[in-house]
Design a protein around this motif. Structure first.
Motif, PDB file in Angstrom:
ATOM      1  N   ILE A  17       0.830  -1.322   0.035  1.00 44.38           N
ATOM      2  CA  ILE A  17      -0.086  -0.021  -0.037  1.00 44.38           C
ATOM      3  C   ILE A  17       0.826   1.176   0.016  1.00 44.38           C
ATOM      4  N   VAL A  18       1.939   1.312   0.792  1.00 45.46           N
ATOM      5  CA  VAL A  18       2.761   2.290   0.907  1.00 45.46           C
ATOM      6  C   VAL A  18       3.554   2.797  -0.402  1.00 45.46           C
ATOM      7  N   ILE A  19       4.088   1.556  -1.148  1.00 41.76           N
ATOM      8  CA  ILE A  19       4.709   1.448  -2.503  1.00 41.76           C
ATOM      9  C   ILE A  19       3.578   2.338  -3.658  1.00 41.76           C
ATOM     10  N   LEU A  20       2.566   1.563  -3.426  1.00 43.13           N
ATOM     11  CA  LEU A  20       1.542   1.980  -4.438  1.00 43.13           C
ATOM     12  C   LEU A  20       1.113   3.551  -4.294  1.00 43.13           C
ATOM     13  N   THR A  21       1.046   3.904  -2.979  1.00 44.04           N
ATOM     14  CA  THR A  21       0.608   5.299  -2.763  1.00 44.04           C
ATOM     15  C   THR A  21       1.827   6.207  -3.392  1.00 44.04           C
ATOM     16  N   PHE A  33      -4.343   2.476 -17.188  1.00 44.42           N
ATOM     17  CA  PHE A  33      -3.239   1.851 -17.669  1.00 44.42           C
ATOM     18  C   PHE A  33      -2.104   2.089 -16.590  1.00 44.42           C
ATOM     19  N   HIS A  34      -2.007   3.495 -16.104  1.00 44.68           N
ATOM     20  CA  HIS A  34      -0.820   3.805 -15.227  1.00 44.68           C
ATOM     21  C   HIS A  34      -1.222   3.314 -13.876  1.00 44.68           C
ATOM     22  N   ILE A  35      -2.344   3.159 -13.508  1.00 44.44           N
ATOM     23  CA  ILE A  35      -2.637   2.399 -12.118  1.00 44.44           C
ATOM     24  C   ILE A  35      -2.367   0.953 -12.154  1.00 44.44           C
ATOM     25  N   THR A  36      -2.719   0.478 -13.308  1.00 41.45           N
ATOM     26  CA  THR A  36      -2.442  -1.019 -13.323  1.00 41.45           C
ATOM     27  C   THR A  36      -1.103  -1.304 -13.361  1.00 41.45           C
ATOM     28  N   LEU A  37      -0.144  -0.377 -13.987  1.00 44.56           N
ATOM     29  CA  LEU A  37       1.330  -0.506 -13.906  1.00 44.56           C
ATOM     30  C   LEU A  37       1.897  -0.497 -12.531  1.00 44.56           C
ATOM     31  N   GLY A  38       1.001   0.631 -11.857  1.00 44.09           N
ATOM     32  CA  GLY A  38       1.516   0.903 -10.331  1.00 44.09           C
ATOM     33  C   GLY A  38       1.245  -0.394  -9.383  1.00 44.09           C
ATOM     34  N   LEU A  39       0.011  -0.944  -9.754  1.00 49.79           N
ATOM     35  CA  LEU A  39      -0.307  -2.322  -9.138  1.00 49.79           C
ATOM     36  C   LEU A  39       0.722  -3.418  -9.417  1.00 49.79           C
ATOM     37  N   ILE A  40       0.953  -3.557 -10.654  1.00 53.27           N
ATOM     38  CA  ILE A  40       1.896  -4.584 -11.206  1.00 53.27           C
ATOM     39  C   ILE A  40       3.442  -4.359 -10.390  1.00 53.27           C
ATOM     40  N   SER A  42       4.192  -2.490  -8.043  1.00 53.10           N
ATOM     41  CA  SER A  42       4.411  -2.413  -6.376  1.00 53.10           C
ATOM     42  C   SER A  42       4.269  -3.883  -6.092  1.00 53.10           C
ATOM     43  N   ALA A  43       3.621  -4.797  -6.678  1.00 61.68           N
ATOM     44  CA  ALA A  43       3.313  -6.049  -6.223  1.00 61.68           C
ATOM     45  C   ALA A  43       4.777  -6.896  -6.366  1.00 61.68           C
ATOM     46  N   ILE A  44       5.445  -6.613  -7.638  1.00 59.92           N
ATOM     47  CA  ILE A  44       6.851  -7.047  -7.808  1.00 59.92           C
ATOM     48  C   ILE A  44       7.791  -6.666  -6.890  1.00 59.92           C
ATOM     49  N   ILE A  45       7.867  -5.504  -6.509  1.00 61.42           N
ATOM     50  CA  ILE A  45       8.680  -4.976  -5.653  1.00 61.42           C
ATOM     51  C   ILE A  45       8.537  -5.528  -4.126  1.00 61.42           C
ATOM     52  N   VAL A  46       7.527  -5.548  -3.859  1.00 61.72           N
ATOM     53  CA  VAL A  46       7.009  -6.328  -2.443  1.00 61.72           C
ATOM     54  C   VAL A  46       7.450  -7.779  -2.604  1.00 61.72           C
ATOM     55  N   LYS A  47       7.320  -8.545  -3.731  1.00 61.74           N
ATOM     56  CA  LYS A  47       7.550  -9.956  -3.846  1.00 61.74           C
ATOM     57  C   LYS A  47       9.176 -10.238  -3.696  1.00 61.74           C
ATOM     58  N   TRP A  48       9.750  -9.265  -4.461  1.00 67.90           N
ATOM     59  CA  TRP A  48      11.451  -9.457  -4.513  1.00 67.90           C
ATOM     60  C   TRP A  48      12.251  -8.658  -3.308  1.00 67.90           C
ATOM     61  N   THR A  49      11.405  -7.932  -2.755  1.00 70.18           N
ATOM     62  CA  THR A  49      12.298  -6.959  -1.637  1.00 70.18           C
ATOM     63  C   THR A  49      11.643  -6.617  -0.294  1.00 70.18           C
ATOM     64  N   GLY A  50      10.370  -7.307  -0.443  1.00 71.72           N
ATOM     65  CA  GLY A  50       9.476  -6.826   0.935  1.00 71.72           C
ATOM     66  C   GLY A  50       9.852  -6.895   1.873  1.00 71.72           C
ATOM     67  N   HIS A  51      10.815  -7.986   2.029  1.00 71.14           N
ATOM     68  CA  HIS A  51      11.675  -8.220   3.345  1.00 71.14           C
ATOM     69  C   HIS A  51      12.670  -7.481   3.810  1.00 71.14           C
ATOM     70  N   LEU A  52      13.145  -6.742   2.824  1.00 70.12           N
ATOM     71  CA  LEU A  52      13.933  -5.552   3.240  1.00 70.12           C
ATOM     72  C   LEU A  52      13.335  -4.234   3.841  1.00 70.12           C
ATOM     73  N   PHE A  53      12.200  -4.003   3.772  1.00 70.84           N
ATOM     74  CA  PHE A  53      11.567  -2.976   4.255  1.00 70.84           C
ATOM     75  C   PHE A  53      11.065  -2.969   5.714  1.00 70.84           C
ATOM     76  N   VAL A  54      11.165  -4.145   6.110  1.00 66.75           N
ATOM     77  CA  VAL A  54      10.842  -4.506   7.543  1.00 66.75           C
ATOM     78  C   VAL A  54      11.933  -5.149   8.493  1.00 66.75           C
ATOM     79  N   GLU A  55      12.510  -4.368   9.276  1.00 69.07           N
ATOM     80  CA  GLU A  55      13.670  -4.763  10.025  1.00 69.07           C
ATOM     81  C   GLU A  55      13.102  -5.400  11.566  1.00 69.07           C
TER      82      GLU A  55
END
Length: 172
Positions: A17-21, A33-40, A42-55
Motif C-alpha cells: 500500500i505504501v509503495i503503491l501510494t 493503464f498507469h494505475i495497473t502499472l503501479g499495481l503490478i 508495487s506487487a513485484i517490488i514487494v515480492k522481490w524486496t518486501g523483506h528489506l523494508f521491515v527490520e
C-alpha cells in the motif's frame, strides 16, 4: 507460527500500500493503464524486496507515522535535488571551472542506526547531483563530492531529517 505468518502478511500488505501510494502520488497519472502499472510494479517490488523494508516488529500506527515522515522528507529531498542541480549547472558554466572544480573523497561517521536508514541516506546523497556514495562500512560513509561546497554539506541536515523519520526505533 501463525502469529508470525500474519505479521509477515500484514507487513507485506502495508508495504504494498505504501509503495503503491508513492507510485500514484509521484507519477501523477491516474488513468487505468498507469494505475495497473503501479499495481503490478508495487506487487513485484514487494515480492522481490518486501523483506528489506521491515527490520523489526512495528505497530501499524508506527509504520504509518514513519511513512508520513518519509513523504515529508521526500518532498524536501526533491527540493534539495533541484538546488544541487542549479549548483552543478553553475559549476559547469563557470568561466574558471578548473578553479572551483575540486573533486574529493570524504569519509564521515554517521549517527544513523539500522540498514534501512543508512540505505536511504546513501541513496539520497547519490540522488543529489554533485555527490555520490561510494561505500558504507558499519557507521563510516565514503562520498565523492564534486567540490568543497558539496562536501561541506555532509552529513548535515539530510542525516538529521532521516534520523527523525525513525525516531523512537532502536535500529532505524
Amino acid at each position: 507460527m501463525f502469529d508470525y505468518l500474519v505479521f509477515r502478511l500484514m507487513n507485506r500488505f502495508v508495504t504494498f500500500i505504501v509503495i503503491l501510494t508513492f507510485w500514484l502520488f509521484w507519477s501523477g497519472m491516474f488513468d487505468a493503464f498507469h494505475i495497473t502499472l503501479g499495481l503490478i510494479s508495487s506487487a513485484i517490488i514487494v515480492k522481490w524486496t518486501g523483506h528489506l523494508f521491515v527490520e523489526t516488529k512495528q505497530t501499524f500506527r508506527t509504520r504509518i507515522i514513519e511513512w508520513l515522515r518519509f513523504e515529508k522528507y521526500a518532498i524536501w529531498l526533491l527540493w534539495q535535488i533541484v538546488l544541487a542541480n542549479i549548483q552543478v549547472l553553475k559549476i559547469a558554466f563557470h568561466p574558471d571551472i578548473l578553479r572551483i572544480l575540486n573533486p574529493k573523497l570524504i569519509t564521515f561517521k554517521t549517527s544513523l542506526k539500522g540498514d534501512v536508514a543508512k540505505f536511504i541516506f546513501a541513496q539520497s546523497i547519490t540522488l543529489t547531483p554533485g555527490t555520490v556514495t561510494v561505500n558504507i562500512t558499519e557507521d563510516q560513509i565514503k562520498v565523492h563530492a564534486i567540490n568543497d561546497e558539496a562536501a561541506s554539506e555532509l552529513p548535515g541536515d539530510m542525516e538529521k531529517r532521516i534520523e527523525k523519520i525513525y525516531s523512537g526505533r532502536s535500529n532505524g
